[in-house]
Write an enzyme that holds these catalytic residues in place. Structure first.
Site, mmCIF file in Angstrom:
data_model
loop_
_atom_site.group_PDB
_atom_site.id
_atom_site.type_symbol
_atom_site.label_atom_id
_atom_site.label_comp_id
_atom_site.label_asym_id
_atom_site.label_seq_id
_atom_site.Cartn_x
_atom_site.Cartn_y
_atom_site.Cartn_z
ATOM 1 N N PHE A 1 0.440 41.063 -14.933
ATOM 2 C CA PHE A 1 -0.268 42.438 -14.676
ATOM 3 C C PHE A 1 -0.425 43.220 -15.157
ATOM 4 O O PHE A 1 -0.357 44.356 -14.617
ATOM 5 C CB PHE A 1 -0.248 41.874 -13.110
ATOM 6 C CG PHE A 1 -0.241 40.910 -12.335
ATOM 7 C CD1 PHE A 1 -1.789 39.858 -12.405
ATOM 8 C CD2 PHE A 1 0.359 40.293 -11.774
ATOM 9 C CE1 PHE A 1 -1.497 38.236 -11.796
ATOM 10 C CE2 PHE A 1 0.430 39.102 -11.424
ATOM 11 C CZ PHE A 1 -0.364 38.077 -11.587
ATOM 12 N N HIS A 2 -0.095 43.547 -16.947
ATOM 13 C CA HIS A 2 0.340 44.943 -16.581
ATOM 14 C C HIS A 2 -1.146 45.354 -18.198
ATOM 15 O O HIS A 2 -0.983 45.922 -19.205
ATOM 16 C CB HIS A 2 1.023 45.323 -18.261
ATOM 17 C CG HIS A 2 2.346 45.468 -16.719
ATOM 18 N ND1 HIS A 2 3.853 44.909 -17.279
ATOM 19 C CD2 HIS A 2 3.123 45.304 -15.400
ATOM 20 C CE1 HIS A 2 4.758 45.043 -16.521
ATOM 21 N NE2 HIS A 2 3.404 45.601 -15.622
ATOM 22 N N PRO A 3 -2.245 45.181 -17.544
ATOM 23 C CA PRO A 3 -3.148 45.234 -18.663
ATOM 24 C C PRO A 3 -3.596 46.698 -19.123
ATOM 25 O O PRO A 3 -3.338 47.677 -18.480
ATOM 26 C CB PRO A 3 -4.806 44.688 -18.020
ATOM 27 C CG PRO A 3 -4.409 45.033 -16.622
ATOM 28 C CD PRO A 3 -2.981 45.061 -16.320
ATOM 29 N N ASP B 1 -0.822 43.482 -22.843
ATOM 30 C CA ASP B 1 -0.541 42.695 -21.487
ATOM 31 C C ASP B 1 1.007 42.402 -22.107
ATOM 32 O O ASP B 1 1.213 42.009 -23.269
ATOM 33 C CB ASP B 1 -1.603 41.489 -20.800
ATOM 34 C CG ASP B 1 -0.972 41.045 -19.841
ATOM 35 O OD1 ASP B 1 -0.409 42.190 -19.273
ATOM 36 O OD2 ASP B 1 -0.924 40.359 -18.865
ATOM 37 N N HIS B 2 1.421 42.334 -21.042
ATOM 38 C CA HIS B 2 2.758 41.713 -21.538
ATOM 39 C C HIS B 2 2.859 39.898 -20.765
ATOM 40 O O HIS B 2 2.418 40.257 -19.697
ATOM 41 C CB HIS B 2 3.465 42.237 -20.086
ATOM 42 C CG HIS B 2 4.242 43.331 -21.009
ATOM 43 N ND1 HIS B 2 4.337 44.797 -19.929
ATOM 44 C CD2 HIS B 2 4.671 44.015 -22.184
ATOM 45 C CE1 HIS B 2 4.343 46.164 -20.691
ATOM 46 N NE2 HIS B 2 5.333 45.348 -22.266
#
Length: 543
Positions: free
Chosen positions: A479-481, A304-305
């Protein structure tokens, strides 16, 4: 759109999850009138008031009407904090609640995928699939398409402080560019967004609504899949359908003649595999799930970021803080949107971005800024009373890895989401270096008229150790999983380059979970590309 009339009804394809990937897949696969497609969505329809209004993400995130409302495990890298972890639970999935930013990443991302044993996923091979779905506001050229369904437009509001930040970034060595999607994304620019005339365009609106009239396409909302149905074959095991609960219906099993397609996202897809008996044997044994197929990589490789939300008070200008904290400001914003579909209500969470290298050892940009003309302690809380901006910075290619593990054999129980942010020395160094880079931008001549004052974490925080601790205090997800069912052919790979689950016939995974490594930017556009390419592969198999 009708629900299946009996338990014995069959479909050629069952797609689990009507999100960014699932809506496109339903469109493409149902284009063949001889193929029956069922699209299942656990959430409700996307007719909630705030979904089409771009700034409505403030009311859809952490709202059980539209969000799964996951929480992460307490994270040592975040100094023991856990995070709210939004995932779309509604038609359109995360494209109904996300930042709307259209960002492909860098060619190196996809070339790396190919180098990891995934032929056909290099950038030159995937570019046509990006272009196919695009309806680009500036027309078609060698890198963009304009005949697709997904609208890509420019921002519809301006802020003096963001223009000054652009100038400051340029003075610090980050040039102004017009479009991040034309190379390695080095530069600073305003984000292009998935909107049409100031209205959010989610994947339901883009891909699903235009084809809902097709008699061979069935879409069911509030349909909770409990597990996959697997049967033994001469070759091993095959996915033949799903067990589910549909609100208001007694239907409990539906069969797939050709394939079951899992598009439930980087949290939902590994969880559903695990409760179905596909995953790490020890984990499944712990929760008394009968083992169907040992795949140790299911749920592993979570990436994630992490954005580090530095905040600066400013002077002599207007930010969103003043406008949102004024009754007159709120009225003006509402009226501007109502009359012109412009102004602050059209804002993505971040309008302005920049990409650069945190140090010279990186060949291409490895950090990204999301610059916001506002400040708040966390999403869902009021904006601060003073004028401020938030130049959040994130590591684009973190080396920290987490996991998604079931805590129960029941899909209704949330899984364990453990990110392990800032758990490697490289990620810690990038965090400290990127915070210092942000300070250099904020100290540039272009911002001097606005007298920026570092409010969080504070200019007294200087050593690597203290900056890393501050990153843990300020850091939060974008919110980049991705990556929890990664594509490849090593021990921990879950799908092959055709996105077929290793060892299980008739089962594909088509969503962000298949990314071997995270892309260098926002992840929704790459997820749509994955679905576009996968649809083409499935259709070619039909022939």
């Amino acid at each position: 759109m009708s629900q299946p009339s009996s338990l014995s009804e069959h479909f050629d394809y069952i797609i689990i999850g009507a999100g960014s990937a699932g809506c496109l897949l339903a469109n493409r696969l149902s284009a063949n009138p001889d193929v029956n497609v069922l699209l299942l969505e656990a959430g409700k329809k996307d007719n909630y008031f705030w979904i089409p209004i771009p700034i409505g993400y403030l009311f859809t995130i952490n709202n059980p009407r539209t969000d799964w409302c996951y929480k992460t495990q307490p994270d040592p890298g975040l100094n023991g904090r856990s995070l709210n972890y939004a995932r779309g639970k509604v038609l359109g999935g995360c494209s109904s609640i996300n930042a709307m930013i259209y960002m492909r990443g860098q060619p190196r991302d996809y070339n790396e995928w190919a180098s990891l044993g995934n032929p056909g996923w290099d950038f030159n091979s995937v570019l046509p699939y990006f272009k196919k779905s695009e309806n680009y506001i500036h027309g078609a050229d060698d890198v963009h398409g304009d005949q697709g369904e997904l609208r890509i437009e420019e921002r519809r509001v301006n802020w003096e402080i963001l223009e000054a930040w652009r100038d400051a970034a340029e003075q610090t060595g980050i040039p102004k560019v017009a479009d991040f999607n034309r190379g390695d994304n080095f530069g600073n620019s305003y984000f292009q967004v998935n909107q049409h005339n100031g209205v959010r365009q989610n994947t339901n609106k883009a891909f699903l609504k235009p084809v809902r009239h097709r008699p061979n396409l069935t879409v069911i909302t509030e349909a909770h899949v409990k597990k996959l149905i697997l049967e033994k074959t001469d070759k091993g095991k095959r996915a033949t359908g799903v067990e589910l609960h549909i609100k208001g219906s007694a239907v409990s099993k539906i069969n797939a003649r050709r394939e079951v397609i899992l598009s439930a996202g980087s949290i939902g897809s590994p969880q559903l595999l695990q409760v179905s008996g596909i995953g790490p044997a020890k984990l499944l044994q712990k929760y008394q799930v009968p083992l169907q197929h040992h795949l140790p990589g299911v749920g592993a490789n979570l990436q994630d970021h992490l954005q580090i939300r530095m905040m600066f008070k400013v002077h002599n200008t207007v930010t969103m803080n003043q406008r949102a904290n004024s009754l007159l400001g709120k009225a003006r914003m509402g009226l501007e949107y109502l009359l012109f579909r412009s102004g602050p209500l059209t804002m993505a969470p971040s309008q302005l971005g920049a990409f650069a290298r945190s140090d010279d050892s990186y060949e291409t940009p490895n950090i990204e800024w999301h610059v916001q003309p506002l400040s708040l302690d966390k999403f869902g809380e009021p904006l601060h009373s003073f004028p401020a901006i938030t130049p959040s910075v994130c590591n684009l290619r973190p080396t920290s890895r987490g996991h998604v593990h079931i805590l129960s054999p029941d899909m209704n129980n949330q899984p364990e989401i453990k990110l392990n942010y800032l758990s490697t020395a490289e990620d810690q160094k990038v965090a400290a270096d990127s915070m210092r880079f942000t300070r250099r931008i904020m100290s540039a001549d272009a911002l001097r008229p606005y007298q920026p004052e570092e409010w969080r974490p504070g200019s007294s925080i200087e050593s690597d150790e203290n900056l890393i601790k501050a990153a843990g205090d300020l850091g939060t997800t974008i919110f980049h999983p991705v990556g929890t069912c990664k594509m490849g052919n090593d021990e921990y790979a879950v799908v092959d380059e055709q996105l077929r689950v290793h060892g299980i016939e008739g089962l594909r995974i088509i969503d962000a979970s298949i990314m071997p490594t995270i892309t260098s930017g926002n992840t929704n556009a790459p997820t749509i590309m994955i679905a576009e390419k996968a649809a083409d592969m499935i259709i070619k198999c039909q022939n």
